[in-house]
Design a protein around this motif. Structure first.
Motif, PDB file in Angstrom:
ATOM      1  N   PHE B  28      36.365 -11.090  81.552  1.00  0.00           N
ATOM      2  CA  PHE B  28      36.402  -9.635  81.384  1.00  0.00           C
ATOM      3  C   PHE B  28      36.387  -8.912  82.727  1.00  0.00           C
ATOM      4  O   PHE B  28      37.029  -7.869  82.879  1.00  0.00           O
ATOM      5  N   SER B  29      35.671  -9.465  83.700  1.00  0.00           N
ATOM      6  CA  SER B  29      35.720  -8.877  85.048  1.00  0.00           C
ATOM      7  C   SER B  29      37.151  -8.860  85.554  1.00  0.00           C
ATOM      8  O   SER B  29      37.634  -7.855  86.081  1.00  0.00           O
ATOM      9  N   ALA B  30      37.825  -9.993  85.385  1.00  0.00           N
ATOM     10  CA  ALA B  30      39.202 -10.108  85.881  1.00  0.00           C
ATOM     11  C   ALA B  30      40.101  -9.114  85.156  1.00  0.00           C
ATOM     12  O   ALA B  30      40.939  -8.448  85.773  1.00  0.00           O
ATOM     13  N   PHE B  31      39.914  -9.003  83.847  1.00  0.00           N
ATOM     14  CA  PHE B  31      40.761  -8.077  83.087  1.00  0.00           C
ATOM     15  C   PHE B  31      40.589  -6.647  83.590  1.00  0.00           C
ATOM     16  O   PHE B  31      41.568  -5.955  83.899  1.00  0.00           O
ATOM     17  N   PHE B  32      39.340  -6.186  83.661  1.00  0.00           N
ATOM     18  CA  PHE B  32      39.125  -4.777  84.031  1.00  0.00           C
ATOM     19  C   PHE B  32      39.528  -4.507  85.476  1.00  0.00           C
ATOM     20  O   PHE B  32      40.054  -3.450  85.796  1.00  0.00           O
ATOM     21  N   GLU B  33      39.304  -5.490  86.336  1.00  0.00           N
ATOM     22  CA  GLU B  33      39.681  -5.307  87.731  1.00  0.00           C
ATOM     23  C   GLU B  33      41.200  -5.173  87.862  1.00  0.00           C
ATOM     24  O   GLU B  33      41.714  -4.332  88.592  1.00  0.00           O
ATOM     25  N   ARG B  34      41.898  -6.018  87.099  1.00  0.00           N
ATOM     26  CA  ARG B  34      43.354  -6.039  87.171  1.00  0.00           C
ATOM     27  C   ARG B  34      43.965  -4.835  86.446  1.00  0.00           C
ATOM     28  O   ARG B  34      44.860  -4.174  86.952  1.00  0.00           O
ATOM     29  N   SER B  35      43.427  -4.540  85.269  1.00  0.00           N
ATOM     30  CA  SER B  35      44.106  -3.573  84.402  1.00  0.00           C
ATOM     31  C   SER B  35      43.604  -2.153  84.550  1.00  0.00           C
ATOM     32  O   SER B  35      44.237  -1.229  84.057  1.00  0.00           O
ATOM     33  N   CYS B  36      42.445  -1.990  85.171  1.00  0.00           N
ATOM     34  CA  CYS B  36      41.905  -0.637  85.186  1.00  0.00           C
ATOM     35  C   CYS B  36      41.420  -0.208  86.564  1.00  0.00           C
ATOM     36  O   CYS B  36      40.226   0.012  86.776  1.00  0.00           O
ATOM     37  N   PRO B  37      42.342  -0.073  87.520  1.00  0.00           N
ATOM     38  CA  PRO B  37      41.951   0.514  88.803  1.00  0.00           C
ATOM     39  C   PRO B  37      41.599   1.986  88.604  1.00  0.00           C
ATOM     40  O   PRO B  37      41.886   2.556  87.544  1.00  0.00           O
ATOM     41  N   SER B  38      41.014   2.588  89.624  1.00  0.00           N
ATOM     42  CA  SER B  38      40.520   3.959  89.445  1.00  0.00           C
ATOM     43  C   SER B  38      41.651   4.952  89.147  1.00  0.00           C
ATOM     44  O   SER B  38      41.427   5.971  88.514  1.00  0.00           O
ATOM     45  N   GLU B  39      42.883   4.608  89.563  1.00  0.00           N
ATOM     46  CA  GLU B  39      44.002   5.516  89.245  1.00  0.00           C
ATOM     47  C   GLU B  39      44.150   5.665  87.723  1.00  0.00           C
ATOM     48  O   GLU B  39      44.493   6.730  87.213  1.00  0.00           O
ATOM     49  N   ARG B  40      43.910   4.567  87.051  1.00  0.00           N
ATOM     50  CA  ARG B  40      44.078   4.601  85.604  1.00  0.00           C
ATOM     51  C   ARG B  40      42.948   5.405  84.940  1.00  0.00           C
ATOM     52  O   ARG B  40      43.162   6.053  83.915  1.00  0.00           O
ATOM     53  N   LEU B  83      27.481  -9.081  78.688  1.00  0.00           N
ATOM     54  CA  LEU B  83      28.295  -9.632  79.773  1.00  0.00           C
ATOM     55  C   LEU B  83      29.694  -9.006  79.777  1.00  0.00           C
ATOM     56  O   LEU B  83      30.369  -8.997  80.806  1.00  0.00           O
ATOM     57  N   VAL B  84      30.107  -8.491  78.626  1.00  0.00           N
ATOM     58  CA  VAL B  84      31.404  -7.816  78.535  1.00  0.00           C
ATOM     59  C   VAL B  84      31.275  -6.357  78.984  1.00  0.00           C
ATOM     60  O   VAL B  84      32.140  -5.836  79.694  1.00  0.00           O
ATOM     61  N   THR B  85      30.180  -5.706  78.595  1.00  0.00           N
ATOM     62  CA  THR B  85      30.108  -4.266  78.908  1.00  0.00           C
ATOM     63  C   THR B  85      29.742  -4.009  80.368  1.00  0.00           C
ATOM     64  O   THR B  85      29.984  -2.915  80.860  1.00  0.00           O
ATOM     65  N   GLU B  86      29.188  -5.010  81.074  1.00  0.00           N
ATOM     66  CA  GLU B  86      28.912  -4.757  82.490  1.00  0.00           C
ATOM     67  C   GLU B  86      30.206  -4.557  83.296  1.00  0.00           C
ATOM     68  O   GLU B  86      30.356  -3.540  83.974  1.00  0.00           O
ATOM     69  N   PRO B  87      31.165  -5.495  83.215  1.00  0.00           N
ATOM     70  CA  PRO B  87      32.427  -5.232  83.938  1.00  0.00           C
ATOM     71  C   PRO B  87      33.195  -4.027  83.387  1.00  0.00           C
ATOM     72  O   PRO B  87      33.903  -3.338  84.137  1.00  0.00           O
ATOM     73  N   PHE B  88      33.052  -3.757  82.097  1.00  0.00           N
ATOM     74  CA  PHE B  88      33.643  -2.544  81.527  1.00  0.00           C
ATOM     75  C   PHE B  88      33.075  -1.311  82.243  1.00  0.00           C
ATOM     76  O   PHE B  88      33.820  -0.429  82.699  1.00  0.00           O
TER      77      PHE B  88
END
Lengths: 391, 361
Positions: B28-40, B83-88
């Motif tokens: 999930f860290s990898a997903f949010f890092e990749r898919s949700c930069p601050s621009e998004r 563990l999912v909501t922390e990287p979220f």
């Protein structure tokens, strides 16, 4: 992740019972009264009784003076002794220094002192701090100059807690004043017979000491590690004192209420709760007042935060928690909290009055909380080393 | 020989993640890092919802994973969900993950305990169609601001002793207010006849299930808040390493480094508090109430302090809308105040630890 109840085997339950019985026998009211009077952090009878059971080094094998205890049993022993308020400061410094003696001492030195450590006859204190250097440990000026097979040691140490109880000081000296600060230091396990010990009393009621080394002569066999490489020798005990990760990984895997310095605050909350639950003549109890409840809940939250904290952060959090909780619970309880142990109307035997003073010291000894913030900033966050501004 | 004693209670304090837990957190860290930069995150302002991102996230089953296998979920529990909501939280992703996960678990509890009602079908729609059901955090009728109310397909809440589920007419979503946290909150009234609320379950068990769901929301949000605090800390540290003033990196000044160290200590400790709370909620749910509330209270405080420090360490730039710390500053409060005053947790912690207040005669 696991916070479950540990299934204790029969042997461990029996061990626990033995520890409790030991505390009842050896941590008596007389021992505690004496400790509150002297602040010595040590009781010889208690210390030797621990030694007789192999409990100074409980996990060591019996043939080496230990008790062959499991790490869990050792943790139970420490928790029970702490809960009984056994005076153990000198036990703590002795245990802290021992690994450096084992690692760097010659066989001859080890043979001379290690059995005595296990039996309780030999104790160590920490000789780092000086009048002009505390947190800045490596600025030590106490000189050691070689003279044949001996060293001549000249200087003064400060806050050598427990020196009056010990045979040796784990002594930081400067052997090369020309070398950079950390490169000219040498460590000794310095016998204390020739040193002059003068007491200092603290706000927290502890006794500590000034120790004067006036051209005392120490045979070279008391040197620990290479000449001028004392910083390396010192780092093991220092890192253990600073609760650096390599040390805490091996810490007992049990939940310790209050964390590093917080046990006394757990007891402070118990005292305040007992006060809050007692009714006045009209049947009113403080604990039914929403403001009182929130203050107590905040203290419980602070204590739980300290309980889960670990490493250098745990040192800062548990110390500052104890300071905050003690201060606030005194206010909450009111004027009677001012009465110390021994006064008839004292609340909880004056524990909050004591805790409020005691807690303050925890933010200083063993390296101030400011030093720990530097450690976290530099080693954990990778921030640049703090440097004095020039000009 | 010593007298035998009854064995006292001794608990483990093991905060380590298992390999599976570690892998889950990393995925999930990898997903949010990749898919949700601050621009998004910015692109979704001011309404705070990115439907495409929600669709991209769906294959990872962040909502279905927390439902029982018997209902088509993956049987994961609160330990996994934090563990999912922390990287979220670290990415402040504009998706209603916490509400959706918690409301789905509440529906699953209803579908398990009282099958045959509308909850059954909704559980299926949540799993198969990634529908969003949200939770009205305040019990009772009257208008309230509901998290994700503007984007949810249905709202679950407690009216009296009755759990109800309602679908509001589409124009209701248009009544979303502008708000501090750029969150998709919306006004909702559980007694509003236009929203066709239907009963799901009633009685003390229904009330208890609702109260548990609110605590689960606080627990998952606490973990998200720790993620938010970690993110602002990371931004602050990065800046303090590189920004030079008075001839030195500002991170070498203790006024700066100690503020960051304080945040670092609180983040690490808050993370442990959340994990411990999650473990208790999952394994010893009768013991968990005060632990979850403690984690939530400490996490709200930690995240707000971290955001304040983050904005401040970046200096004037930190205060501009171009800075990332301000994204977190807005959302720490914006995502949490819908649950009410976080300090009120102290009163609930007192009830859990000290027992109820005696009634004056």
């Amino acid at each position: 992740m696991d916070f479950g109840v540990i299934d204790l085997d029969e042997e461990t339950v029996a061990f626990w019972a033995e520890v409790r019985a030991f505390c009842q026998t050896h941590v008596t009211k007389e021992v505690l009264d004496e400790e509150f009077e002297t602040g010595s952090g040590f009781n010889e009878g208690l210390h030797k009784a621990l030694g007789a059971r192999g409990w100074i080094l409980p996990t060591w094998p019996r043939q080496e003076g230990g008790a062959g205890a499991t790490p869990l049993q050792a943790a139970i022993l420490d928790a029970e002794l702490r809960a009984a308020h056994a005076p153990l400061i000198t036990l703590g410094t002795t245990r802290n220094v021992l690994p450096a003696v084992l690692r760097w001492g010659t066989d001859e030195l080890k043979k001379a002192v290690v059995p005595g450590v296990a039996s309780g006859d030999v104790r160590f204190c920490l000789g780092y701090t000086e009048p002009d250097s505390g947190s800045d440990i490596a600025a030590a000026k106490t000189r050691a100059v070689r003279d044949g097979d001996e060293w001549v040691i000249d200087g003064q140490k400060m806050f050598t807690t427990g020196a009056q109880n010990c045979q040796y000081s784990f002594l930081l000296t400067r052997t090369n004043p020309e070398a950079p600060k950390h490169k000219g230091l040498t460590m000794f396990l310095c016998p204390l017979e020739q040193a002059e010990i003068r007491p200092i009393r603290t706000l927290g009621g502890e006794r500590t000491n000034m120790v004067f080394y006036d051209a005392i002569r120490v045979p070279d066999r008391y040197r620990l590690g290479p000449v001028d490489q004392g910083w390396m020798v010192l780092l093991g005990p220092l890192n253990a004192e600073h609760a650096m990760p390599e040390d805490t990984d091996s810490a007992p895997p049990i939940d310790q209420p209050g964390g590093m310095y917080g046990y006394s605050a757990v007891e402070g909350l118990e005292v305040a709760l007992a006060w809050a639950r007692s009714a006045d003549p009209d049947g009113r109890r403080p604990i039914d007042d929403p403001l009182v409840r929130e203050r107590l809940a905040q203290a419980a939250l602070d204590i739980e935060v300290a309980t889960v904290s670990t490493g250098p952060a745990g040192r800062v959090i548990s110390s500052e928690m104890a300071i905050r909780v003690a201060e606030d619970l005194m206010d909450l309880v009111g004027p009677r909290a001012l009465l110390p142990r021994g006064e008839d109307a004292a609340i909880g035997e004056g524990w909050l009055e004591y805790l409020h003073r005691f807690a303050q010291g925890t933010a200083t000894y063993g390296g101030t909380t400011d030093i720990f913030r530097n450690i976290i900033a530099e080693r954990f966050l990778g921030l640049p080393r703090q440097a004095p501004r020039a000009g | 020989m010593a007298e035998p004693i009854s064995a006292p209670i001794l608990r483990r304090a093991d905060y380590r993640l298992s390999e599976e837990e570690q892998a889950l957190a990393e995925a999930f860290s990898a997903f949010f890092e990749r898919s949700c930069p601050s621009e998004r995150v910015r692109a979704a302002e001011p309404w705070g919802f990115d439907a495409a991102l929600w669709a991209e996230l769906a294959p990872m089953r962040p909502v279905a994973m927390g439902l029982p296998e018997s209902l088509g979920g993956d049987g994961a529990g609160l330990v996994e969900l934090v563990l999912v909501t922390e990287p979220f939280g670290r990415s402040v992703a504009p998706v209603p993950l916490v509400e959706a996960a918690v409301a789905a678990r509440l529906l699953a509890a209803v579908a398990t305990a009282a099958p045959g009602g509308p909850a059954d079908a909704w559980v299926n729609q949540v799993i198969d169609e990634h529908k969003v059901v949200t939770l009205a955090l305040q019990p009772g009728g009257g208008p309230q601001l509901v998290p994700a109310g503007a984007v949810a397909d249905a709202v679950v809440g407690l009216l009296g002793d009755e759990l109800v589920l309602g679908v509001c007419p589409a124009e209701r979503a248009a009544r979303r207010p502008r708000n501090h946290g750029f969150a998709p909150i919306a006004w909702c009234d559980l007694s509003d006849p236009e929203c066709s609320f239907r009963p799901l379950w009633s009685g003390p068990s229904a009330r208890a299930a609702f109260e548990r769901a609110v605590r689960e929301w606080k627990l998952l949000m606490a973990s998200a808040l720790i993620g938010m605090a970690q993110a602002t800390l990371d931004i602050g540290v990065e800046h303090a390493r590189s920004r030079v003033a008075f001839g030195a990196p500002i991170g070498s000044f203790q006024a700066v480094s100690h503020a960051l160290a304080d945040v670092a200590m609180a983040v690490e400790t808050g993370r442990r508090l959340v994990r411990k709370g999650a473990w208790y909620a999952a394994h010893e749910p009768d013991e968990d109430v005060h632990r979850v509330l403690m984690a939530y209270r400490y996490a709200t405080q930690t995240a707000m302090t971290a955001a304040t420090v983050g904005v401040h360490v970046l200096g004037g730039v930190g205060f501009t809308v171009e800075s990332d710390p301000q994204l977190y500053f807005r959302r720490v409060k914006g995502w949490t105040l819908v649950a009410g005053d976080p300090k009120a947790a102290l009163s609930d912690i007192a009830d859990a630890l000290f027992g109820p207040v005696a009634i004056a005669k």
